[in-house]
Scaffold this motif. Structure first.
Motif, PDB file in Angstrom:
ATOM      1  N   LEU A  68       0.877  -1.290   0.107  1.00  0.00           N
ATOM      2  CA  LEU A  68       0.068  -0.043   0.012  1.00  0.00           C
ATOM      3  C   LEU A  68       0.865   1.258  -0.160  1.00  0.00           C
ATOM      4  O   LEU A  68       0.599   2.106  -0.893  1.00  0.00           O
ATOM      5  CB  LEU A  68      -0.906   0.073   1.144  1.00  0.00           C
ATOM      6  CG  LEU A  68      -2.084  -1.031   1.028  1.00  0.00           C
ATOM      7  CD1 LEU A  68      -2.765  -1.086   2.577  1.00  0.00           C
ATOM      8  CD2 LEU A  68      -3.188  -0.319   0.026  1.00  0.00           C
ATOM      9  N   LEU A  69       1.874   1.039   0.850  1.00  0.00           N
ATOM     10  CA  LEU A  69       2.629   2.249   0.927  1.00  0.00           C
ATOM     11  C   LEU A  69       3.627   2.548  -0.331  1.00  0.00           C
ATOM     12  O   LEU A  69       3.467   3.695  -0.803  1.00  0.00           O
ATOM     13  CB  LEU A  69       3.771   2.119   2.051  1.00  0.00           C
ATOM     14  CG  LEU A  69       4.660   3.186   2.446  1.00  0.00           C
ATOM     15  CD1 LEU A  69       4.879   3.062   4.096  1.00  0.00           C
ATOM     16  CD2 LEU A  69       6.028   3.221   1.701  1.00  0.00           C
ATOM     17  N   GLU A  70       4.053   1.524  -0.677  1.00  0.00           N
ATOM     18  CA  GLU A  70       4.833   1.606  -2.225  1.00  0.00           C
ATOM     19  C   GLU A  70       3.937   2.035  -3.279  1.00  0.00           C
ATOM     20  O   GLU A  70       4.469   3.162  -4.016  1.00  0.00           O
ATOM     21  CB  GLU A  70       5.329   0.132  -2.635  1.00  0.00           C
ATOM     22  CG  GLU A  70       6.285   0.462  -3.729  1.00  0.00           C
ATOM     23  CD  GLU A  70       6.820  -1.133  -4.096  1.00  0.00           C
ATOM     24  OE1 GLU A  70       7.913  -1.623  -4.411  1.00  0.00           O
ATOM     25  OE2 GLU A  70       5.920  -2.112  -4.179  1.00  0.00           O
ATOM     26  N   GLU A  71       2.608   1.539  -3.543  1.00  0.00           N
ATOM     27  CA  GLU A  71       1.670   1.901  -4.478  1.00  0.00           C
ATOM     28  C   GLU A  71       1.487   3.306  -4.293  1.00  0.00           C
ATOM     29  O   GLU A  71       1.403   4.059  -5.141  1.00  0.00           O
ATOM     30  CB  GLU A  71       0.511   0.940  -4.469  1.00  0.00           C
ATOM     31  CG  GLU A  71      -0.407   1.209  -5.733  1.00  0.00           C
ATOM     32  CD  GLU A  71      -1.267   0.528  -5.698  1.00  0.00           C
ATOM     33  OE1 GLU A  71      -1.167  -0.959  -5.676  1.00  0.00           O
ATOM     34  OE2 GLU A  71      -2.592   0.944  -6.085  1.00  0.00           O
ATOM     35  N   GLU A  72       1.237   3.858  -2.968  1.00  0.00           N
ATOM     36  CA  GLU A  72       0.950   5.416  -2.828  1.00  0.00           C
ATOM     37  C   GLU A  72       2.245   6.284  -3.272  1.00  0.00           C
ATOM     38  O   GLU A  72       1.650   7.473  -3.617  1.00  0.00           O
ATOM     39  CB  GLU A  72       0.375   5.487  -1.355  1.00  0.00           C
ATOM     40  CG  GLU A  72      -0.169   6.785  -1.329  1.00  0.00           C
ATOM     41  CD  GLU A  72      -1.188   6.932  -0.285  1.00  0.00           C
ATOM     42  OE1 GLU A  72      -1.992   5.995   0.172  1.00  0.00           O
ATOM     43  OE2 GLU A  72      -1.558   7.931   0.336  1.00  0.00           O
ATOM     44  N   LEU A  73       3.372   5.800  -2.918  1.00  0.00           N
ATOM     45  CA  LEU A  73       4.429   6.614  -3.219  1.00  0.00           C
ATOM     46  C   LEU A  73       4.766   6.518  -4.929  1.00  0.00           C
ATOM     47  O   LEU A  73       5.151   7.550  -5.465  1.00  0.00           O
ATOM     48  CB  LEU A  73       5.512   5.998  -2.481  1.00  0.00           C
ATOM     49  CG  LEU A  73       5.731   6.470  -1.034  1.00  0.00           C
ATOM     50  CD1 LEU A  73       6.979   5.759  -0.262  1.00  0.00           C
ATOM     51  CD2 LEU A  73       5.897   8.032  -0.777  1.00  0.00           C
ATOM     52  N   LEU A  74       4.540   5.497  -5.296  1.00  0.00           N
ATOM     53  CA  LEU A  74       4.945   5.244  -7.009  1.00  0.00           C
ATOM     54  C   LEU A  74       3.851   5.648  -7.689  1.00  0.00           C
ATOM     55  O   LEU A  74       3.988   6.378  -8.834  1.00  0.00           O
ATOM     56  CB  LEU A  74       5.096   3.789  -7.034  1.00  0.00           C
ATOM     57  CG  LEU A  74       6.673   3.269  -6.650  1.00  0.00           C
ATOM     58  CD1 LEU A  74       6.819   2.051  -7.045  1.00  0.00           C
ATOM     59  CD2 LEU A  74       7.875   4.331  -7.100  1.00  0.00           C
ATOM     60  N   PRO A 114       0.550   7.949  -7.195  1.00  0.00           N
ATOM     61  CA  PRO A 114      -0.517   8.370  -6.168  1.00  0.00           C
ATOM     62  C   PRO A 114      -1.770   8.357  -6.788  1.00  0.00           C
ATOM     63  O   PRO A 114      -1.790   8.332  -8.131  1.00  0.00           O
ATOM     64  CB  PRO A 114       0.135  10.152  -6.131  1.00  0.00           C
ATOM     65  CG  PRO A 114       1.497   9.749  -6.501  1.00  0.00           C
ATOM     66  CD  PRO A 114       1.779   8.658  -7.561  1.00  0.00           C
ATOM     67  N   ALA A 115      -2.864   8.230  -5.935  1.00  0.00           N
ATOM     68  CA  ALA A 115      -4.255   8.414  -6.372  1.00  0.00           C
ATOM     69  C   ALA A 115      -4.669   9.201  -7.656  1.00  0.00           C
ATOM     70  O   ALA A 115      -5.606   9.039  -8.343  1.00  0.00           O
ATOM     71  CB  ALA A 115      -5.247   8.124  -5.298  1.00  0.00           C
ATOM     72  N   ASP A 116      -3.980  10.445  -7.398  1.00  0.00           N
ATOM     73  CA  ASP A 116      -4.562  11.367  -8.225  1.00  0.00           C
ATOM     74  C   ASP A 116      -4.083  11.343  -9.796  1.00  0.00           C
ATOM     75  O   ASP A 116      -4.363  11.993 -10.722  1.00  0.00           O
ATOM     76  CB  ASP A 116      -4.196  12.891  -7.745  1.00  0.00           C
ATOM     77  CG  ASP A 116      -5.197  13.838  -7.993  1.00  0.00           C
ATOM     78  OD1 ASP A 116      -6.311  13.393  -7.939  1.00  0.00           O
ATOM     79  OD2 ASP A 116      -4.800  15.043  -8.140  1.00  0.00           O
ATOM     80  N   THR A 117      -3.039  10.599  -9.780  1.00  0.00           N
ATOM     81  CA  THR A 117      -2.344  10.407 -11.268  1.00  0.00           C
ATOM     82  C   THR A 117      -2.297   9.053 -11.837  1.00  0.00           C
ATOM     83  O   THR A 117      -1.903   8.683 -12.789  1.00  0.00           O
ATOM     84  CB  THR A 117      -0.860  10.937 -11.170  1.00  0.00           C
ATOM     85  OG1 THR A 117      -0.159  10.221 -10.147  1.00  0.00           O
ATOM     86  CG2 THR A 117      -0.918  12.151 -10.874  1.00  0.00           C
ATOM     87  N   ARG A 160      -8.331   7.726  -8.611  1.00  0.00           N
ATOM     88  CA  ARG A 160      -7.726   6.489  -9.642  1.00  0.00           C
ATOM     89  C   ARG A 160      -8.720   6.363 -11.046  1.00  0.00           C
ATOM     90  O   ARG A 160      -9.869   6.784 -10.488  1.00  0.00           O
ATOM     91  CB  ARG A 160      -7.712   5.411  -8.689  1.00  0.00           C
ATOM     92  CG  ARG A 160      -6.681   5.593  -7.570  1.00  0.00           C
ATOM     93  CD  ARG A 160      -7.040   4.425  -6.495  1.00  0.00           C
ATOM     94  NE  ARG A 160      -6.376   3.416  -6.973  1.00  0.00           N
ATOM     95  CZ  ARG A 160      -6.621   2.156  -6.498  1.00  0.00           C
ATOM     96  NH1 ARG A 160      -7.597   1.852  -5.530  1.00  0.00           N
ATOM     97  NH2 ARG A 160      -6.038   1.087  -7.032  1.00  0.00           N
TER      98      ARG A 160
END
Lengths: 623, 165
Positions: free
Chosen positions: B41-47, B49-52, B141
């Motif tokens: 979850l952390l990795e996905e949010e850093l790599l 981000p939901a907005d892009t 997303r």
């Protein structure tokens, strides 16, 4: 029997989702993704994805379906407590009948795996009753297995009749039931079922193996029930290259001996003798050959046979002693495990490759047991998880850098973003647009052309207004024709402005709409800026979470190592037990061979003593 | 001597310990799953981000007229994913599962997708098809689905991109 049940549980796990050739509408990508991993048997990846989906609230429509899948995966992945918790929670809530039925069937399966057979049967009977068509196979196979465990064979047979005869599960279950019939109250029925299985059309390796097994079981039953000629007929047709070839050949030789046909049994035993001495049947053959030669009166060949048997038993024993030492040192286990290659941490556990193990013939029956397979898979699962934890450890510095970079960016951008947001709120664009809209509506209602006038018209209108004011100031000095002229021009200007007032209003309305759209975009941008400005809270949460996760990773790696060692010791202990058993058998066989040889020599001595003057000593037997 | 001690240790491994090991393994798996989930979850949010973030998925409904062999996906003229299908993956797709083919970061606004799909059609004929699609990335997303479905009338597969909300 155990390995068959193990295969059954694997086959059942693959039938929990659905059936081929049926349109299946997945409405949420996260659920479809979990199913994609689950259907490939990648339980670990599927479980992780399911947990992520539930945590992020990605699934609403398929929430209950996902929970059933999650429970089934926990159960198949060796986490029964978690599975039971998921099913119990799900069944305590309002779910559709279809979801509830699937959950109850999985729960009954879980009880079955835990050995709670009565509870499992009660769950199926009380909660399911008549299963829906798509769950019928799973339901009936599970019910048949439970009933067999409870010794209720007639009912188990009825359950088996309920699903397709050509289904692979059916063959396994029928085999198990046939064995139960034979050992129980209906041997003739068991014989009939085994006969049907043995006569299945040849197909894949799995089908051929079950055919062989059925044939073997049938032959054993026939030999036990004094149907030797039929057993012989059956065994003569057995495959000489299948997984049960050595047992079939040994049984065939025994049947021939029972039928008093030693000369036919001998070539079979000799053929068996060509196989690896590590196999039990070959060891038996090794001992049987000299005894048979002796019985046939070929003492010299019998002597050679005994001596060969003793030498081979002794060499095998030496090999087993060495193997014991290698097991104790861990060398054997390391060689067996090798270096499994995983392209990613989410790949499934690699298949067991017995070709890699030189001691395969020693352990081949043990390798085929559910106990070994479970331990082996667990060891690999641990290894895979250690691999995964190590990969995360390697990634941690990169994650940390990425997090700091984003935090720094946030810190730099946040004041700018906040200032921009403040500036935007002060402008009150929406309020200004509202006012303009009201003015437009009033002008349209009053049919006032001025708000829609061009710049030039406004200037002319203004000039004309000023001229009127000026002439008004002159009073009577003003020339009347001047006022008339001004009125005429005013009228003309008004007429020009009103002539195309409707297109002018449309144009203005369109402009207002465009502004409205721009403001909406602006609002969207503001939301994004606001979201980005507040993301710093989430990043702060991550920066606190990251060191905690790092500690957890280190702790789990240590625990994983200990568990791997424990699992390894478990497998090594079982291998050691196998060797001890084989060595004890070899001691018995060796003693018998020595006894046979001694007896042979003794007999030849006794025979030679009174005939020393007349009869020659048998070939190869020295006094 | 070391061997004897080892052997004694091995023999001390009883079924009771085996049950205890099973329980410890289940506890360990639970914790590894938890840590793996949190890190992903952390990795996905850093790599991403939901907005892009945009996710491109592949689904197959029902697959009588098509069995995918490979897919190459381009977004705005750049190849972002290539995939060769295994038998297991095709079976999973046929059973209604959905594959996440790619996940990428994009700016808000219009984007173009092109997929080159190869596979076996009816009677084993080889099918090569290019599929075009557009999507409008907005706030949050975004998911796009490459849907492969049976066209019973033409006895052929039909390919299309569609937004998945």
């Amino acid at each position: 029997m155990r390995i068959l049940l193990f295969c059954l549980s694997l086959l059942l796990a693959s039938h929990t989702w659905g059936r081929l050739d049926q349109a299946h509408q997945v409405q949420e990508p996260a659920y479809g993704e979990v199913a994609y991993l689950y259907l490939q048997g990648e339980y670990f990846a599927a479980l992780t994805r399911a947990q992520m989906a539930l945590e992020r609230g990605e699934v609403t429509h398929h929430r209950a379906d996902l929970q059933v899948l999650l429970g089934a995966m926990y159960s198949a992945y060796g986490m029964p407590e978690d599975a039971q918790k998921v099913f119990s929670t799900l069944l305590d809530t309002q779910v559709s009948d279809s979801v509830a039925q699937r959950a109850w069937i999985h729960l009954a399966g879980l009880f079955y795996r835990q050995g709670k057979y009565r509870e499992a049967l009660q769950t199926l009977d009380e909660q399911i009753g008549e299963p829906p068509s798509e769950l019928a196979e799973t339901y009936h196979s599970l019910r048949a297995k439970i009933l067999m465990r409870l010794g209720r064979y007639e009912e188990a047979a009825e359950s088996l009749d309920a699903f397709a005869a050509d289904h692979p599960l059916n063959a396994y279950l029928r085999y198990n039931l046939a064995i139960s019939w034979i050992n129980g109250e209906h041997p003739s029925l068991g014989q009939e079922w085994l006969w049907q299985l043995a006569n299945l059309p040849p197909g894949e390796a799995e089908t051929d193996a079950i055919k062989d097994k059925a044939m073997l079981a049938l032959a054993i039953y026939m030999l036990r029930s004094e149907q030797e000629p039929r057993a012989l007929q059956l065994l003569s047709a057995a495959r000489a290259d299948g997984p049960f070839a050595d047992e079939s050949m040994m049984l065939y030789a025994r049947a021939l001996l029972i039928e008093n046909q030693p000369s036919r049994a001998l070539p079979v035993l000799r053929r068996l003798d060509e196989m690896s001495i590590q196999r039990r049947a070959v060891q038996e053959a090794q001992l049987a050959i000299p005894i048979l030669y002796d019985q046939l009166g070929h003492q010299s060949q019998a002597k050679v046979g005994f001596e060969t048997a003793i030498a081979r038993f002794s060499s095998l024993d030496a090999y087993l002693v060495d193997l014991e030492a290698r097991i104790a040192s861990g060398e054997w286990f390391s060689a067996m495990v090798g270096e499994p290659q995983w392209s990613t941490a989410m790949d499934p556990v690699p298949r067991f490759l017995p070709q890699r193990v030189s001691s395969f013939p020693t352990f081949y029956t043990w390798f085929a047991t559910a106990g070994f397979q479970q331990g082996w898979n667990q060891y690999h699962e641990l290894m895979r998880q250690q691999n995964l934890l190590a990969l995360w450890q390697q990634k941690m510095p990169a994650l940390d850098t990425l997090l700091h970079a984003q935090e720094n960016k946030q810190k730099a951008m946040r004041p700018q973003a906040k200032a921009l947001l403040k500036q935007l709120s002060n402008q009150n664009f929406q309020g200004q647009l509202g006012r303009l809209g009201r003015q437009f509506d009033e002008a349209v209602d009053d049919q006032d052309p001025l708000p829609f006038a061009t710049e030039e018209e406004r200037r002319l209108w203004q000039a004309q207004q000023e001229a009127r004011d000026l002439t008004g100031g002159w009073g009577e000095m003003a020339r009347p024709d001047m006022i008339e002229k001004l009125d005429f021009y005013r009228g003309l200007l008004l007429w020009e402005m009103q002539e195309d007032i409707v297109p002018r209003q449309w144009q203005r309305e369109r402009e207002l709409n465009d502004i409205q759209q721009l403001l909406e975009k602006n609002r969207d941008l503001r939301t994004r800026v606001l979201y980005a400005a507040n993301r710093v809270d989430r990043l702060e949460h991550f920066s606190k979470e990251l060191p905690e996760l790092q500690r957890m990773l280190a702790d789990l790696q240590q625990r994983g190592e200990v568990l791997m060692r424990r699992q390894q010791y478990g497998l090594q202990a079982a291998a050691f037990e196998q060797i001890t058993r084989t060595r004890n058998r070899l001691k018995r066989f060796s003693a018998t061979a020595h006894e046979g040889l001694a007896d042979l020599v003794y007999r030849s001595l006794r025979e030679s003593r009174p005939q020393r003057s007349s009869a020659p000593v048998p070939d190869g037997v020295s006094p | 001597m070391r061997c004897v001690v080892m052997v004694l240790l091995l023999l001390a491994f009883t079924p009771l310990q085996s049950a205890e090991l099973d329980k410890d393994l289940a506890d360990f798996k639970r914790e590894v799953l938890e840590v793996n989930k949190r890190l992903l979850l952390l990795e996905e949010e850093l790599l991403f981000p939901a907005d892009t973030q945009v996710g491109i998925y592949v689904s197959l409904d029902v697959g009588h007229f098509f069995e995918p062999d490979s897919i190459t996906l381009e977004m705005d003229g750049e190849v972002i994913a290539s995939h060769l299908y295994t038998e297991k993956e095709v079976r999973a797709l046929r059973n209604g599962a959905v594959q996440r083919l790619a996940v990428a970061n994009v700016k808000n606004g219009g984007h173009e997708l092109v997929a080159f799909v190869t596979g076996d059609g009816p009677q084993g004929t080889e099918i090569r098809r290019g599929v075009n699609g557009q999507f409008e990335k907005g706030h949050g997303r975004h998911f796009v689905q490459l849907h492969i479905e049976d066209d019973s009338a033409k006895q052929q597969p039909r390919f299309r991109f569609r937004d998945w909300r």
